[in-house]
Design an enzyme around this catalytic site. Sequence first.
Site, short mmCIF file in Angstrom:
data_model
loop_
_atom_site.label_atom_id
_atom_site.label_comp_id
_atom_site.label_asym_id
_atom_site.label_seq_id
_atom_site.Cartn_x
_atom_site.Cartn_y
_atom_site.Cartn_z
N LYS A 66 -12.84 0.35 5.52
CA LYS A 66 -13.09 -0.47 4.32
C LYS A 66 -14.32 -1.35 4.48
O LYS A 66 -15.20 -1.36 3.63
CB LYS A 66 -11.86 -1.34 4.01
CG LYS A 66 -10.55 -0.60 4.03
CD LYS A 66 -10.46 0.48 2.96
CE LYS A 66 -9.19 1.29 3.11
NZ LYS A 66 -9.06 2.35 2.12
N ASP A 92 -1.95 -5.97 9.43
CA ASP A 92 -2.96 -4.95 9.15
C ASP A 92 -4.14 -5.68 8.49
O ASP A 92 -4.06 -6.11 7.34
CB ASP A 92 -2.35 -3.89 8.22
CG ASP A 92 -3.32 -2.78 7.87
OD1 ASP A 92 -4.54 -3.01 7.93
OD2 ASP A 92 -2.86 -1.68 7.49
N TYR A 133 0.86 -1.20 0.00
CA TYR A 133 0.00 0.00 0.00
C TYR A 133 0.89 1.25 0.00
O TYR A 133 1.71 1.42 0.91
CB TYR A 133 -0.89 -0.08 1.25
CG TYR A 133 -1.55 1.19 1.72
CD1 TYR A 133 -2.37 1.94 0.88
CD2 TYR A 133 -1.40 1.61 3.05
CE1 TYR A 133 -2.99 3.10 1.35
CE2 TYR A 133 -2.03 2.75 3.53
CZ TYR A 133 -2.81 3.49 2.67
OH TYR A 133 -3.43 4.62 3.15
N ILE A 168 -7.25 -4.61 7.91
CA ILE A 168 -8.28 -3.62 7.58
C ILE A 168 -9.28 -4.14 6.55
O ILE A 168 -10.42 -3.69 6.51
CB ILE A 168 -7.60 -2.30 7.12
CG1 ILE A 168 -8.60 -1.17 6.94
CG2 ILE A 168 -6.82 -2.48 5.85
CD1 ILE A 168 -7.96 0.20 6.68
C1 LIG Z 1 -3.61 -1.60 4.11
C2 LIG Z 1 -4.13 -0.27 4.59
N1 LIG Z 1 -3.81 0.14 5.82
C3 LIG Z 1 -4.24 1.33 6.28
C4 LIG Z 1 -5.02 2.16 5.50
C5 LIG Z 1 -5.50 3.47 6.07
O1 LIG Z 1 -6.82 3.34 6.50
P1 LIG Z 1 -7.63 4.40 7.39
O2 LIG Z 1 -8.55 5.12 6.47
O3 LIG Z 1 -8.39 3.59 8.39
O4 LIG Z 1 -6.65 5.28 8.02
C6 LIG Z 1 -5.39 1.76 4.22
C7 LIG Z 1 -6.20 2.64 3.37
O5 LIG Z 1 -6.31 2.49 2.19
C8 LIG Z 1 -4.92 0.50 3.75
O6 LIG Z 1 -5.24 0.07 2.54
#
Ligand SMILES: Cc1ncc(COP(=O)(O)O)c(C=O)c1O
Length: 501
Positions: A305, A261, A176, A263
């Site tokens: 997400k 992570d 990312y 998410i």
């Molecule tokens: C892998 C990953 N980590 C962290 C984030 C950041 O997310 P947040 O909007 O919760 O700060 C993203 C956002 O695209 C992401 O894809």
Amino acid sequence: MADMGLDGSNGTREHMDPPCTLSRVQKQKLIMKLLSRKATCNSHGQDSSYFLGWQEYEKNPYHEINNPDGIIQMGLAENQLSFDLLESWLEKNPDAAGFKRDGQSIFRDLALFQDYNGLPAFKNALVEFMSEIRGNKVSFDPNKIVLTAGATSANETLMFCLADPGDAFLLPTPYYPGFDRDLKWRTGVEIVPIHCASSNGFQITEPALQQAYQEAQQRNLRVKGVLVTNPSNPLGTSMTRPELNLLLNFITEKDIHLISDEIYSGTVFSSPGFVSIMEVLKERKCDINTSQVWNQVHIVYSLSKDLGLPGFRVGAIYSNDEMVVAAATKMSSFGLISSQTQYLLSEMLSDKKFMNKYMKENQKRLKQRHQMLVSGLDKVGISCLKSNAGLFCWVDMRHLLRSNTFEAELELWRKIVCDVRLNISPGSSCHSTEPGWFRVCFANMSEETLSIAMGRLKTYVDSITNINTINNHRNAKSSRRRSLTKWVFRLSFDDREPEQR
Ligand SMILES: Cc1ncc(COP(=O)(O)O)c(C=O)c1O
């Protein structure tokens, strides 16, 4: 109103004292000297093509009626597919967003609440939701969770807790693009890539891990951990048990941390299902109270997400290490979640019937939209890495490159952004080691917009295929002409007497 000059004057000669004769570059240098190194360094990554694509989009955004020729945003991992479900819940539960409980106003309580431990009701609801996503195979203790303003803040906070400036974290590529900002910029931590390749579907291997570790050592960096995204951004794939076990073995051997992570954990829409690192840790049957590895694994989560709420800034760190939880909680003062957001979401998340329905329906919609992108690309002769999660596909356009280089990748990317008017992210912005891969998002637009995007891509690919066919045809013709000439020459040459040759 007259424009203010950099010196605060209105820009007219008589107000300039002393006369402002500095060039733009000189002014820039002066400003740089006045500010901190952090404020002026460029390790933020803002000049990456990932962010440049967004800037291009901002200048000319697509709108079906007002700007149908504008750029379609396919570089933003947003989930806009299930807002209607959230909106209908809000309509049925007006108290949640109206500062009320059982019809009574709780406005004053919420307005004054400032405990950085967070609202207990929200933490309880969040950990239960996280267990639910993991099929209730693991449970989470609300005392081990730290609330943060999104996963961005969670990842940075973990860096501050686990590493010092100049220490390194190993990250599998492609990763990312935001991590350059989140992990490195303010913390001074370095990222060392774990090189993953298309030959095995970009899975992490033992030699790749060891190589990254050695590379860090050669650069005199102390390795403090590995950070993975599971499911992966940008691959859209979830990690396998063998991969997760490999990671646990590696961090045990090296005595370092693992940040997972997760998410995208609720976006897994087809098999294989999602396996959390916590599940694998639990399966190992190592005692949570005595085994050190439990303290070395930390999870990052966010509702940006799975619920499509990046604007609400709701994230979390989950750790078994009491000291990490204590330090991160203190640090969370710099990025708390507002109390009314915590209240609203604690009500929503604890409506289990609704949340189950939401998650199922959202995954169904993601699957349909993913399929639409994959088949649209397939019709144009473009394939994707087989994926089962996320809000994007990892798309293989290697055959469209002029040469197998990152320059050629950027050249193709510029054409796709400027001529085809689709903002997609080039693999190089995700630190991919193979030119020609692109991340293409599919959940931040309507079906109609996605089909327009596919139509534009088809026109473009057809046009370059036609040019290539014409060129190939021309090349074939001229090579036939060349061989004919050679043949005629050879004939006439062979006809000559040896001394004439
Ligand atoms: C892998 C990953 N980590 C962290 C984030 C950041 O997310 P947040 O909007 O919760 O700060 C993203 C956002 O695209 C992401 O894809």
